[in-house]
Design a protein around this motif. Structure first.
Motif, PDB file in Angstrom:
ATOM      1  N   ALA A   1     -49.685  83.579 -97.282  1.00  0.00           N
ATOM      2  CA  ALA A   1     -48.476  83.360 -96.489  1.00  0.00           C
ATOM      3  C   ALA A   1     -48.699  82.368 -95.356  1.00  0.00           C
ATOM      4  N   GLU A   2     -49.906  82.373 -94.768  1.00  0.00           N
ATOM      5  CA  GLU A   2     -50.131  81.523 -93.605  1.00  0.00           C
ATOM      6  C   GLU A   2     -51.611  81.221 -93.467  1.00  0.00           C
ATOM      7  N   VAL A   3     -51.919  80.022 -92.985  1.00  0.00           N
ATOM      8  CA  VAL A   3     -53.286  79.601 -92.701  1.00  0.00           C
ATOM      9  C   VAL A   3     -53.279  78.918 -91.336  1.00  0.00           C
ATOM     10  N   GLY A   4     -54.148  79.348 -90.427  1.00  0.00           N
ATOM     11  CA  GLY A   4     -54.161  78.744 -89.099  1.00  0.00           C
ATOM     12  C   GLY A   4     -55.233  79.336 -88.213  1.00  0.00           C
ATOM     13  N   LYS A   5     -55.260  78.900 -86.962  1.00  0.00           N
ATOM     14  CA  LYS A   5     -56.302  79.373 -86.041  1.00  0.00           C
ATOM     15  C   LYS A   5     -55.933  80.695 -85.383  1.00  0.00           C
ATOM     16  N   ASN A   6     -54.667  80.891 -85.090  1.00  0.00           N
ATOM     17  CA  ASN A   6     -54.223  82.136 -84.453  1.00  0.00           C
ATOM     18  C   ASN A   6     -52.924  82.580 -85.103  1.00  0.00           C
ATOM     19  N   ILE A   7     -53.042  83.457 -86.065  1.00  0.00           N
ATOM     20  CA  ILE A   7     -51.875  83.933 -86.807  1.00  0.00           C
ATOM     21  C   ILE A   7     -51.368  85.214 -86.153  1.00  0.00           C
ATOM     22  N   PRO A   8     -50.114  85.219 -85.706  1.00  0.00           N
ATOM     23  CA  PRO A   8     -49.610  86.398 -84.994  1.00  0.00           C
ATOM     24  C   PRO A   8     -49.218  87.562 -85.894  1.00  0.00           C
ATOM     25  N   ALA A   9     -49.076  87.314 -87.186  1.00  0.00           N
ATOM     26  CA  ALA A   9     -48.597  88.364 -88.089  1.00  0.00           C
ATOM     27  C   ALA A   9     -49.541  89.558 -88.105  1.00  0.00           C
ATOM     28  N   SER A  10     -48.970  90.736 -88.213  1.00  0.00           N
ATOM     29  CA  SER A  10     -49.772  91.951 -88.347  1.00  0.00           C
ATOM     30  C   SER A  10     -49.980  92.253 -89.822  1.00  0.00           C
ATOM     31  N   ALA A  11     -51.174  92.727 -90.171  1.00  0.00           N
ATOM     32  CA  ALA A  11     -51.520  92.997 -91.564  1.00  0.00           C
ATOM     33  C   ALA A  11     -51.904  94.452 -91.737  1.00  0.00           C
ATOM     34  N   ASP A  12     -51.794  94.922 -92.979  1.00  0.00           N
ATOM     35  CA  ASP A  12     -52.235  96.290 -93.278  1.00  0.00           C
ATOM     36  C   ASP A  12     -53.738  96.437 -93.079  1.00  0.00           C
ATOM     37  N   GLU A  13     -54.458  95.354 -93.351  1.00  0.00           N
ATOM     38  CA  GLU A  13     -55.916  95.403 -93.199  1.00  0.00           C
ATOM     39  C   GLU A  13     -56.422  94.066 -92.677  1.00  0.00           C
ATOM     40  N   THR A  14     -57.268  94.112 -91.651  1.00  0.00           N
ATOM     41  CA  THR A  14     -57.896  92.917 -91.098  1.00  0.00           C
ATOM     42  C   THR A  14     -59.368  92.913 -91.486  1.00  0.00           C
ATOM     43  N   ILE A  15     -59.838  91.796 -92.014  1.00  0.00           N
ATOM     44  CA  ILE A  15     -61.225  91.685 -92.466  1.00  0.00           C
ATOM     45  C   ILE A  15     -61.885  90.541 -91.709  1.00  0.00           C
ATOM     46  N   ASP A  16     -62.914  90.868 -90.931  1.00  0.00           N
ATOM     47  CA  ASP A  16     -63.652  89.866 -90.159  1.00  0.00           C
ATOM     48  C   ASP A  16     -64.745  89.273 -91.047  1.00  0.00           C
ATOM     49  N   LEU A  17     -64.693  87.955 -91.234  1.00  0.00           N
ATOM     50  CA  LEU A  17     -65.630  87.284 -92.130  1.00  0.00           C
ATOM     51  C   LEU A  17     -66.565  86.347 -91.366  1.00  0.00           C
ATOM     52  N   THR A  18     -66.905  86.721 -90.157  1.00  0.00           N
ATOM     53  CA  THR A  18     -67.826  85.908 -89.364  1.00  0.00           C
ATOM     54  C   THR A  18     -69.136  85.689 -90.127  1.00  0.00           C
ATOM     55  N   GLY A  19     -69.548  84.423 -90.221  1.00  0.00           N
ATOM     56  CA  GLY A  19     -70.788  84.085 -90.905  1.00  0.00           C
ATOM     57  C   GLY A  19     -70.658  83.932 -92.407  1.00  0.00           C
ATOM     58  N   LYS A  20     -69.458  84.177 -92.940  1.00  0.00           N
ATOM     59  CA  LYS A  20     -69.248  84.038 -94.385  1.00  0.00           C
ATOM     60  C   LYS A  20     -68.319  82.855 -94.668  1.00  0.00           C
ATOM     61  N   PHE A  21     -68.190  82.529 -95.945  1.00  0.00           N
ATOM     62  CA  PHE A  21     -67.439  81.346 -96.345  1.00  0.00           C
ATOM     63  C   PHE A  21     -66.395  81.731 -97.382  1.00  0.00           C
ATOM     64  N   LEU A  22     -65.174  81.210 -97.180  1.00  0.00           N
ATOM     65  CA  LEU A  22     -64.053  81.531 -98.055  1.00  0.00           C
ATOM     66  C   LEU A  22     -63.790  80.362 -98.996  1.00  0.00           C
ATOM     67  N   MET A  23     -63.605  80.670-100.267  1.00  0.00           N
ATOM     68  CA  MET A  23     -63.309  79.670-101.290  1.00  0.00           C
ATOM     69  C   MET A  23     -62.067  80.091-102.078  1.00  0.00           C
ATOM     70  N   PRO A  24     -61.333  79.112-102.635  1.00  0.00           N
ATOM     71  CA  PRO A  24     -60.312  79.491-103.617  1.00  0.00           C
ATOM     72  C   PRO A  24     -60.998  80.108-104.834  1.00  0.00           C
ATOM     73  N   GLY A  25     -60.299  80.970-105.528  1.00  0.00           N
ATOM     74  CA  GLY A  25     -60.848  81.484-106.777  1.00  0.00           C
ATOM     75  C   GLY A  25     -61.232  80.336-107.691  1.00  0.00           C
ATOM     76  N   LEU A  26     -62.344  80.473-108.391  1.00  0.00           N
ATOM     77  CA  LEU A  26     -62.861  79.407-109.240  1.00  0.00           C
ATOM     78  C   LEU A  26     -62.048  79.310-110.541  1.00  0.00           C
ATOM     79  N   ILE A  27     -62.064  78.116-111.133  1.00  0.00           N
ATOM     80  CA  ILE A  27     -61.300  77.845-112.356  1.00  0.00           C
ATOM     81  C   ILE A  27     -62.240  77.245-113.397  1.00  0.00           C
ATOM     82  N   ASP A  28     -62.331  77.883-114.554  1.00  0.00           N
ATOM     83  CA  ASP A  28     -63.106  77.353-115.679  1.00  0.00           C
ATOM     84  C   ASP A  28     -62.112  76.778-116.682  1.00  0.00           C
TER      85      ASP A  28
END
Length: 408
Positions: free
Chosen positions: A33-60
């Motif tokens: 729904a949204e990508v940014g530095k400070n998203i105000p929306a509230s979510a059912d679950e917040t996941i902190d990914l400090t030190g990890k890397f996010l990728m789009p799902g891979l496509i074969d």
């Protein structure tokens, strides 16, 4: 559905040589729904990914999801029920490696696609060609020289790679049948192959008129043709006929690569298939003749990557593995990474693949409106492509369509 807010995550999607600065990604339902530095929306679950890397799902873009056997001849003899059950495991394993979309290049049908969309089993989303089209004695004809029994042309079993069609009227009808049956695109066997028994690598499949006919039928249906190709001559004549997706391309030369790029084609190298067959082919039943053909193809694979990159020909990700060798699916990343920059290798399985599948903005990207197909990697894949191998060992989270299928 559950909404998620991913915080403090750096994106490595192949669009740049370095990952992004830490951002936030808000997933609502099955989409981003949204990508940014400070998203105000509230979510059912917040996941902190400090030190990890996010990728789009891979496509074969070149897989055989119904090939739990390494021999298509044997696979075609199995009952559909067994083939479907085994395919569900093949597909689940692909998903657990981080592949959230897979393009099947021969065999899978619309019923299997429906089962996935109904959520009967965990799987990547599936893009299909139905049965690949082959002429008699071509790469889709597995009868052998001493088998003169008529080839089945209609009502093929689920485990069969392709169907035989000869002459323009029959080729047109076969293409129309596959499109009617739910094919997203059409595949043809336009060159000899390693796995088939009677066609040497230099063998040219289909006449020019037959290829023009199938390309016209695909275009009439608003789609495109993919072709199995190795030799430079075969690739050139396929481009001239209007083929869009060039599979394998190990023996391509620079002039033909330039021609393909100018015509807007996309290539799909599958080097891991030949590396795996060179080391394990005998143990899975490949004959000495087939292994000799594999070596001719394999020896030129790395050079083909450089030729195509220098020509500006886009390359999507493909694996083309069968049976037990499917476990090597992710090793294509490392093979290509020995020649190409890591971000270009990753782009082959994200943005370039999405373009080939005509799903730009929906898959292969982390942007608003895209499917929430996401993987979290424990480490920077732009520094170490092997983090994408080992059966998803370094993927701490895999999400497909907003549903988390793995979280450790």
């Amino acid at each position: 559905m559950t909404s998620y807010l991913f915080k403090n995550v750096r994106v490595a999607d192949g669009s740049a040589a370095e990952p992004s600065e830490p951002i936030q990604v808000f997933v609502d339902g099955y989409k981003i729904a949204e990508v940014g530095k400070n998203i105000p929306a509230s979510a059912d679950e917040t996941i902190d990914l400090t030190g990890k890397f996010l990728m789009p799902g891979l496509i074969d873009c070149h897989a055989h999801t119904i090939a739990a056997e390494s021999s298509f001849a044997r696979n075609a003899e199995l009952p559909d029920s067994l083939v479907a059950a085994r395919a569900s495991l093949v597909l689940r394993n692909m998903l657990m490696r981080g592949f959230t979309t897979v393009r099947d290049l021969g065999g899978a049908d619309y019923g299997l696609k429906c089962a996935i969309e109904e959520g009967i089993f965990a799987s990547p989303r599936l893009v299909i060609c139905g049965k690949a089209l082959s002429q008699t004695g071509g790469h889709g004809d597995f009868r052998g020289r001493f088998n003169s029994k008529p080839e089945v042309r209609w009502g093929l079993p689920l485990g069969a790679l392709g169907r035989i069609c000869d002459g323009v009227p029959e080729v047109r009808r076969a293409a129309r049948e596959e499109i009617k049956g739910g094919a997203d695109f059409i595949k043809i066997m336009a060159n000899g192959g390693a796995a088939s028994p009677t066609d040497p690598i230099h063998y040219l499949g289909f006449s020019r008129e037959e290829m023009l006919a199938v390309v016209e039928e695909a275009r009439n249906a608003g789609t495109y043709v993919a072709a199995h190709l190795y030799t430079d001559e075969a690739i050139h004549r396929a481009i001239h006929a209007g083929v869009h997706s060039l599979e394998h391309c190990n023996l391509i030369r620079r002039e033909t690569a330039d021609y393909a790029a100018a015509e807007g084609c996309i290539a799909v190298p599958t080097l891991v298939a030949f590396e795996a067959l060179a080391s394990e082919g005998a143990s899975v039943g490949f004959s000495p003749d087939s292994l000799a053909k594999v070596e001719v193809i394999r020896s030129k694979g790395m050079e083909s990557l450089t030729i195509m990159r220098d020509a500006g020909l886009p390359m999507a990700y493909g694996s083309d593995l069968l049976g037990a060798l499917q476990r090597h699916q992710s090793e294509e990343f490392v093979i290509r990474g020995s020649v190409l920059p890591p971000h270009e290798v990753i782009a082959s399985a994200t943005s370039v693949a999405a373009k080939l599948l005509r799903m730009e903005g929906k898959i292969g990207t982390i942007s608003p409106g895209a499917f929430a197909d996401l993987i979290v990697v424990d480490g920077n894949p732009l520094n170490d492509l092997s983090l994408l191998t080992r059966q998803g060992q370094h993927m701490t989270l895999i999400m497909r369509g907003g549903v988390i299928v793995k979280h450790v």
